[in-house]
Design a protein around this motif. Sequence first.
Motif, short mmCIF file in Angstrom:
data_model
loop_
_atom_site.label_atom_id
_atom_site.label_comp_id
_atom_site.label_asym_id
_atom_site.label_seq_id
_atom_site.Cartn_x
_atom_site.Cartn_y
_atom_site.Cartn_z
N TYR A 2 0.83 -1.21 0.00
CA TYR A 2 0.00 0.00 0.00
C TYR A 2 0.87 1.26 0.00
N VAL A 3 1.90 1.27 0.82
CA VAL A 3 2.79 2.43 0.88
C VAL A 3 3.43 2.69 -0.47
N LEU A 4 3.90 1.64 -1.11
CA LEU A 4 4.55 1.80 -2.42
C LEU A 4 3.56 2.28 -3.48
N CYS A 5 2.36 1.73 -3.46
CA CYS A 5 1.34 2.17 -4.44
C CYS A 5 0.99 3.64 -4.23
N PHE A 6 0.77 4.03 -2.99
CA PHE A 6 0.45 5.44 -2.72
C PHE A 6 1.63 6.34 -3.05
N SER A 7 2.84 5.85 -2.86
CA SER A 7 4.03 6.63 -3.23
C SER A 7 4.08 6.83 -4.73
N LEU A 8 3.80 5.78 -5.49
CA LEU A 8 3.79 5.90 -6.96
C LEU A 8 2.72 6.89 -7.41
N ILE A 9 1.57 6.85 -6.77
CA ILE A 9 0.50 7.79 -7.11
C ILE A 9 0.93 9.22 -6.78
N ALA A 10 1.50 9.41 -5.59
CA ALA A 10 1.92 10.75 -5.16
C ALA A 10 3.02 11.32 -6.06
N LEU A 11 3.88 10.44 -6.55
CA LEU A 11 4.99 10.87 -7.41
C LEU A 11 4.59 10.94 -8.89
N ASN A 12 3.32 10.68 -9.16
CA ASN A 12 2.83 10.65 -10.54
C ASN A 12 3.66 9.69 -11.39
N LEU B 124 7.54 -10.86 -2.55
CA LEU B 124 8.66 -10.07 -2.02
C LEU B 124 9.50 -9.48 -3.15
N LEU B 125 9.78 -10.28 -4.17
CA LEU B 125 10.54 -9.77 -5.32
C LEU B 125 9.78 -8.68 -6.04
N THR B 126 8.47 -8.83 -6.11
CA THR B 126 7.63 -7.81 -6.74
C THR B 126 7.69 -6.51 -5.94
N LEU B 127 7.64 -6.62 -4.62
CA LEU B 127 7.77 -5.42 -3.78
C LEU B 127 9.12 -4.75 -3.99
N MET B 128 10.17 -5.55 -4.12
CA MET B 128 11.50 -4.98 -4.36
C MET B 128 11.52 -4.20 -5.68
N ALA B 129 10.87 -4.73 -6.70
CA ALA B 129 10.80 -4.03 -7.98
C ALA B 129 10.02 -2.72 -7.84
N LEU B 130 8.94 -2.74 -7.06
CA LEU B 130 8.18 -1.51 -6.83
C LEU B 130 9.01 -0.49 -6.06
N TRP C 108 -0.45 -5.93 -9.81
CA TRP C 108 -1.32 -7.09 -10.01
C TRP C 108 -0.58 -8.40 -9.72
N LEU C 109 0.69 -8.46 -10.10
CA LEU C 109 1.49 -9.65 -9.80
C LEU C 109 1.60 -9.85 -8.29
N TYR C 110 1.83 -8.77 -7.56
CA TYR C 110 1.90 -8.87 -6.10
C TYR C 110 0.59 -9.40 -5.53
N VAL C 111 -0.52 -8.82 -5.97
CA VAL C 111 -1.83 -9.25 -5.45
C VAL C 111 -2.09 -10.71 -5.83
N ALA C 112 -1.74 -11.11 -7.02
CA ALA C 112 -1.91 -12.51 -7.42
C ALA C 112 -1.09 -13.43 -6.52
N SER C 113 0.12 -13.00 -6.16
CA SER C 113 0.94 -13.82 -5.27
C SER C 113 0.31 -13.92 -3.88
N ARG C 114 -0.31 -12.84 -3.41
CA ARG C 114 -0.97 -12.88 -2.10
C ARG C 114 -2.22 -13.75 -2.12
#
Length: 139
Positions: A71-81, A122-128, A92-98
Amino acid sequence: MNTSGLVWPMLVQASLTIFLFFLLGRVRTAAFKRGGVEIKRAALHADVWPDEVLKVSNNLQNQFETPVLFYVLCFSLIALNAVTPLAVGLAWLYVASRLAHAWVHLGSNHVPSRFRFFVVGLLTLMALVVLVALKALGI
């Protein structure tokens, strides 16, 4: 890209968490009705619950670990445009893994399979994290 592209995977992840709250209530109620669960002790001690309750409870607890970073990473991406097709695909890959992790955890609970899905997430989070960092650096 439209920032709503990241909202949908976040909503699916949040929905999984809400579903698990309801499922936990259902399995706890069923266990209590079968007997053997001392409600006063259950208020403070998880060891009174049978394994099927503990599986759901543990999986629900998992939804407040790495998903918080998601969630933090997604909101950061939104805030940073910085919402790009790559970011949305990774979300979506992260959510599919969960979802897969939860399916295995609540079903067979085959630990090696659960671990593989955890590692994918975890690897997906690292990419984000890399995407957020690159955007924050202006790259």
